[in-house]
Scaffold this motif. Structure first.
Motif, PDB file in Angstrom:
ATOM      1  N   UNK A   1      12.251  43.839  36.133  1.00  0.00           N
ATOM      2  CA  UNK A   1      12.740  43.031  37.248  1.00  0.00           C
ATOM      3  C   UNK A   1      13.395  41.750  36.732  1.00  0.00           C
ATOM      4  N   UNK A   2      12.720  41.120  35.753  1.00  0.00           N
ATOM      5  CA  UNK A   2      13.252  39.856  35.251  1.00  0.00           C
ATOM      6  C   UNK A   2      14.468  40.053  34.365  1.00  0.00           C
ATOM      7  N   UNK A   3      14.717  41.318  34.002  1.00  0.00           N
ATOM      8  CA  UNK A   3      15.810  41.566  33.059  1.00  0.00           C
ATOM      9  C   UNK A   3      17.158  41.563  33.764  1.00  0.00           C
ATOM     10  N   UNK A   4      17.117  41.752  35.077  1.00  0.00           N
ATOM     11  CA  UNK A   4      18.379  41.837  35.803  1.00  0.00           C
ATOM     12  C   UNK A   4      19.022  40.457  35.914  1.00  0.00           C
ATOM     13  N   UNK A   5      20.147  40.298  35.239  1.00  0.00           N
ATOM     14  CA  UNK A   5      20.794  38.989  35.248  1.00  0.00           C
ATOM     15  C   UNK A   5      21.867  38.927  36.331  1.00  0.00           C
ATOM     16  N   UNK A   6      22.604  40.016  36.444  1.00  0.00           N
ATOM     17  CA  UNK A   6      23.644  40.054  37.469  1.00  0.00           C
ATOM     18  C   UNK A   6      22.978  39.907  38.837  1.00  0.00           C
ATOM     19  N   UNK A   7      23.414  38.931  39.608  1.00  0.00           N
ATOM     20  CA  UNK A   7      22.805  38.721  40.916  1.00  0.00           C
ATOM     21  C   UNK A   7      21.760  37.629  40.908  1.00  0.00           C
ATOM     22  N   UNK A   8      21.541  37.008  39.734  1.00  0.00           N
ATOM     23  CA  UNK A   8      20.581  35.917  39.689  1.00  0.00           C
ATOM     24  C   UNK A   8      21.298  34.585  39.687  1.00  0.00           C
ATOM     25  N   UNK A   9      20.601  33.578  40.175  1.00  0.00           N
ATOM     26  CA  UNK A   9      21.198  32.251  40.234  1.00  0.00           C
ATOM     27  C   UNK A   9      20.494  31.345  39.238  1.00  0.00           C
ATOM     28  N   UNK A  10      21.280  30.621  38.465  1.00  0.00           N
ATOM     29  CA  UNK A  10      20.711  29.636  37.553  1.00  0.00           C
ATOM     30  C   UNK A  10      21.071  28.251  38.080  1.00  0.00           C
ATOM     31  N   UNK A  11      20.081  27.499  38.587  1.00  0.00           N
ATOM     32  CA  UNK A  11      20.393  26.185  39.140  1.00  0.00           C
ATOM     33  C   UNK A  11      21.042  25.294  38.087  1.00  0.00           C
ATOM     34  N   UNK A  12      21.931  24.479  38.525  1.00  0.00           N
ATOM     35  CA  UNK A  12      22.603  23.565  37.609  1.00  0.00           C
ATOM     36  C   UNK A  12      23.615  22.768  38.405  1.00  0.00           C
ATOM     37  N   UNK A  13      24.294  21.840  37.763  1.00  0.00           N
ATOM     38  CA  UNK A  13      25.314  21.138  38.533  1.00  0.00           C
ATOM     39  C   UNK A  13      26.616  21.080  37.752  1.00  0.00           C
ATOM     40  N   UNK A  14      26.952  22.186  37.110  1.00  0.00           N
ATOM     41  CA  UNK A  14      28.213  22.241  36.389  1.00  0.00           C
ATOM     42  C   UNK A  14      29.354  22.234  37.392  1.00  0.00           C
ATOM     43  N   UNK A  15      30.523  22.075  36.851  1.00  0.00           N
ATOM     44  CA  UNK A  15      31.752  22.088  37.609  1.00  0.00           C
ATOM     45  C   UNK A  15      31.855  23.405  38.404  1.00  0.00           C
ATOM     46  N   UNK A  16      31.412  24.485  37.765  1.00  0.00           N
ATOM     47  CA  UNK A  16      31.471  25.788  38.432  1.00  0.00           C
ATOM     48  C   UNK A  16      30.467  25.886  39.571  1.00  0.00           C
ATOM     49  N   UNK A  17      29.295  25.275  39.373  1.00  0.00           N
ATOM     50  CA  UNK A  17      28.282  25.300  40.424  1.00  0.00           C
ATOM     51  C   UNK A  17      28.816  24.647  41.694  1.00  0.00           C
ATOM     52  N   UNK A  18      29.672  23.655  41.497  1.00  0.00           N
ATOM     53  CA  UNK A  18      30.114  22.875  42.650  1.00  0.00           C
ATOM     54  C   UNK A  18      31.307  23.480  43.381  1.00  0.00           C
ATOM     55  N   UNK A  19      31.888  24.527  42.790  1.00  0.00           N
ATOM     56  CA  UNK A  19      33.011  25.178  43.473  1.00  0.00           C
ATOM     57  C   UNK A  19      32.554  25.837  44.768  1.00  0.00           C
ATOM     58  N   UNK A  20      33.470  25.979  45.697  1.00  0.00           N
ATOM     59  CA  UNK A  20      33.184  26.683  46.942  1.00  0.00           C
ATOM     60  C   UNK A  20      32.942  28.171  46.620  1.00  0.00           C
ATOM     61  N   UNK A  21      31.918  28.763  47.247  1.00  0.00           N
ATOM     62  CA  UNK A  21      31.657  30.183  46.923  1.00  0.00           C
ATOM     63  C   UNK A  21      32.877  31.067  47.184  1.00  0.00           C
ATOM     64  N   UNK A  22      33.696  30.680  48.148  1.00  0.00           N
ATOM     65  CA  UNK A  22      34.857  31.524  48.458  1.00  0.00           C
ATOM     66  C   UNK A  22      35.837  31.552  47.302  1.00  0.00           C
ATOM     67  N   UNK A  23      36.074  30.400  46.672  1.00  0.00           N
ATOM     68  CA  UNK A  23      37.045  30.414  45.577  1.00  0.00           C
ATOM     69  C   UNK A  23      36.497  31.225  44.411  1.00  0.00           C
ATOM     70  N   UNK A  24      35.185  31.148  44.202  1.00  0.00           N
ATOM     71  CA  UNK A  24      34.604  31.919  43.106  1.00  0.00           C
ATOM     72  C   UNK A  24      34.675  33.413  43.393  1.00  0.00           C
ATOM     73  N   UNK A  25      34.433  33.777  44.662  1.00  0.00           N
ATOM     74  CA  UNK A  25      34.504  35.204  45.012  1.00  0.00           C
ATOM     75  C   UNK A  25      35.925  35.727  44.850  1.00  0.00           C
ATOM     76  N   UNK A  26      36.885  34.947  45.337  1.00  0.00           N
ATOM     77  CA  UNK A  26      38.279  35.379  45.224  1.00  0.00           C
ATOM     78  C   UNK A  26      38.645  35.508  43.747  1.00  0.00           C
ATOM     79  N   UNK A  27      38.254  34.499  42.959  1.00  0.00           N
ATOM     80  CA  UNK A  27      38.574  34.545  41.534  1.00  0.00           C
ATOM     81  C   UNK A  27      37.935  35.767  40.886  1.00  0.00           C
ATOM     82  N   UNK A  28      36.682  36.055  41.282  1.00  0.00           N
ATOM     83  CA  UNK A  28      35.982  37.196  40.702  1.00  0.00           C
ATOM     84  C   UNK A  28      36.700  38.505  40.981  1.00  0.00           C
TER      85      UNK A  28
END
Ligand SMILES: Nc1ncnc2c1ncn2[C@@H]1O[C@H](COP(=O)(O)OP(=O)(O)O)[C@@H](O)[C@H]1O
Ligand SMILES: [Mg+2]
Lengths: 269, 265
Positions: free
Chosen positions: B1-28
């Motif tokens: 269970x703990x091995x699954x990385x895809x779909x997990x969230x790592x708290x942080x406050x990087x530049x990427x963390x602060x992006x709007x989820x929509x822009x990240x989804x579109x980029x993805x």
């Protein structure tokens, strides 16, 4: 006096195979700005009554009306807007992903604007003293904190009747005292009507009137003083317990119920 | 269970963390298409540099990403091998009837490997830096036009967000039931496959029963607070598209442009 809630001959049965009704012929009225406590043993039908009052269950017989509006399938949404119900289990009624999201859930359902929601959420969180936890997720909250959030969620909707189904059981004594004070204030300032289903004597003691339920029936009602005197089976508040114990020891104590302060005054005489 | 990385969230406050989820989804999503523009070693080199840079920005260690690839490694290797063994063209090194190892095969095998790993790395960046609830909101918001086609987008988004909220409760409950069964002598993960399956039944039944109860409680709680499906609701969680979001999408466009230019047609 305005009759805010009228319940007439309410009868309900969960399990049709049984002969006994879950509720039979329950009638009572609640006035605007009144605090009604409902007490009774587990299984006496208190939670069932609460669910009937908000139209989650449909009675076999009898009628419920709030502000003169009779509960039917068509009016139940309007009535729900008047009555805020806080359930017994705080975990399962936590719908939002964080504390503030959960408090806002009911407001979102009203399609309220963000700015207005923000004000209401801030106010409600302040009332239950949970502002510090606004970004917390439910997994990081204690049962008592979740109960406070549930109460905030109901208060944010500004109901005219607040219906609490053992909503304080997981609170620590201090927050319980704080919340009771907050509710007493709302009762005065907003004319909030409160119906609290409870086992807690302190919660009963602050009420204006008490209903005692047993096996689906209302068996007694009266002021907290009368009920504490009459219902020896219910654990009375500390002062009343002391009075009874003293009486049993043959001391001459007043025949009437006393609040803690009155008791203190009498003891110090 | 703990091995699954895809779909997990790592708290942080990087530049990427602060992006709007929509822009990240579109980029993805855009990245998946962009990757198919690459058809030369230079193009893949560029993509690797870009992806590693983005991974670096997320502030999450490289090893976490590698762990994200691991569950899929056999699938990736299989696809790579298929290319290597069956593709023909260029110089042929080995020729055993249908099985050939050729220059094109090796190059294409490498490309396939890179595509898989890059896509996983990039999607992992998105999920590691975005709270699941924000992802849900983002998806709901991006799919909003589908409402015109009578797709209950808001209901689905709410459903997803409530499911996410109850996952930890479900995990706790599973743990509790497993402990209770263990105390009764059940041994998990032992015996034949059939026996192992059998030990799961006494977990799933109580779990199922309690989930039903929970669902009923929740439905009641939602109804009492005025939730009616199909009615218009406002949202308290606000998404805010900032200039940095537009900028990130612009970077994706530039990336696609560069790849188009270096494409060998
Ligand atoms: N969903 C249900 N289905 C069947 N029986 C129920 C259900 N809910 C409550 N009961 C029964 O109805 C009676 C009254 O329960 P309840 O209203 O929860 O009492 P209280 O809240 O006073 O403890 C109990 O005997 C209980 O077993
Ligand atoms: Mg109950």
């Amino acid at each position: 006096m305005v009759q805010q809630l009228e319940v007439e001959n309410l009868t309900f049965q969960h399990d049709q195979r049984l002969n006994s009704k879950t509720l039979s012929n329950v009638s009572f009225t609640v006035q605007k700005g009144e605090w009604l406590a409902i007490i009774g043993h587990n299984g006496s039908g208190k939670s069932t009554l609460a669910q009937l009052l908000v139209g989650l269950l449909v009675p076999e017989n009898g009628q419920i009306s709030a502000d003169g509006l009779i509960m039917t399938e068509d009016t139940k949404w309007e009535i729900r807007r008047k009555i805020g119900l806080v359930f017994q289990n705080p975990e399962n009624q936590f719908i939002g992903s964080t504390v503030q999201d959960d408090v806002a859930f009911g407001l979102e359902n009203l399609n309220m604007s963000y700015n207005e929601m923000k004000i209401r959420v801030d106010e409600a969180l302040e009332m239950v003293n949970m502002t510090r936890f606004r970004f917390h997720e439910p997994t990081n909250l204690s049962g008592g904190q979740m109960q406070r959030v549930a109460i905030a969620g109901a208060l944010a909707l500004k109901p005219s009747i607040l219906l609490l189904d053992e909503a304080f059981v997981m609170l620590d004594p201090l927050s319980r005292k704080d919340l009771l004070e907050t509710l007493e204030n709302l009762k005065i300032t907003e004319d909030l009507t409160i119906i609290s289903i409870t086992h807690d004597v302190n919660e009963t003691a602050v009420s204006d009137r008490v209903l005692v339920m047993e096996s689906g029936e209302v068996v007694n009602s009266g002021s907290p003083e009368e009920i504490f005197l009459a219902e020896q089976a219910i654990d009375p508040p500390f002062a009343e317990q002391l009075r009874r114990d003293l009486m049993a020891k043959g001391r001459s104590v007043p025949e009437t119920y006393m609040t803690e302060r009155e008791m203190l005054g009498w003891l110090c005489k | 269970m703990n091995k699954l990385i895809l779909g997990r969230y790592f708290p942080g406050d990087s530049w990427l963390h602060r992006l709007d989820p929509r822009s990240k989804l579109i980029a993805g999503v855009a990245f998946i298409f962009i990757i198919f523009l690459a058809d030369s070693l230079q193009a893949f080199a560029l993509l690797w540099v870009f992806t590693l840079f983005v991974m670096r920005l997320s502030g999450v260690g490289f090893r976490t990403y590698v762990r994200g690839v691991r569950p899929l490694i056999w699938l990736i290797l299989f696809a790579t091998l298929m290319q290597m063994l069956f593709r023909t063209g260029g110089a042929t090194f080995v020729d055993w009837g249908p099985i050939t190892i050729s220059e094109y095969g090796i190059i294409n095998g490498f490309y396939v490997f890179c595509r898989f790993v890059l896509i996983i790395f990039f999607s992992t960046v998105v999920t590691l830096t975005t709270k699941p609830i924000d992802l849900t909101d983002g998806i709901g918001s991006l799919l909003r036009p589908l409402r015109k086609l009578k797709v209950p987008v808001d209901e689905l988004a709410l459903m997803l967000s409530i499911s996410l909220r109850f996952i930890p409760n479900l995990m706790d409950e599973t743990q509790r039931i497993m402990d209770a069964q263990r105390a009764r002598g059940t041994q998990f993960g032992e015996g034949s496959l059939i026996q192992q399956m059998k030990t799961l039944v006494p977990i799933f039944l109580p779990l199922f029963a309690s989930s039903l109860n929970r669902a009923e409680d929740m439905a009641n709680a939602m109804e009492v607070r005025g939730y009616q499906s199909g009615t218009k609701r406002s949202t308290f969680r606000q998404l805010s598209w900032k200039r940095i979001d537009t900028a990130s999408l612009f970077i994706m466009v530039v990336l696609a442009g560069v790849l188009l230019v270096v494409r060998t047609i």
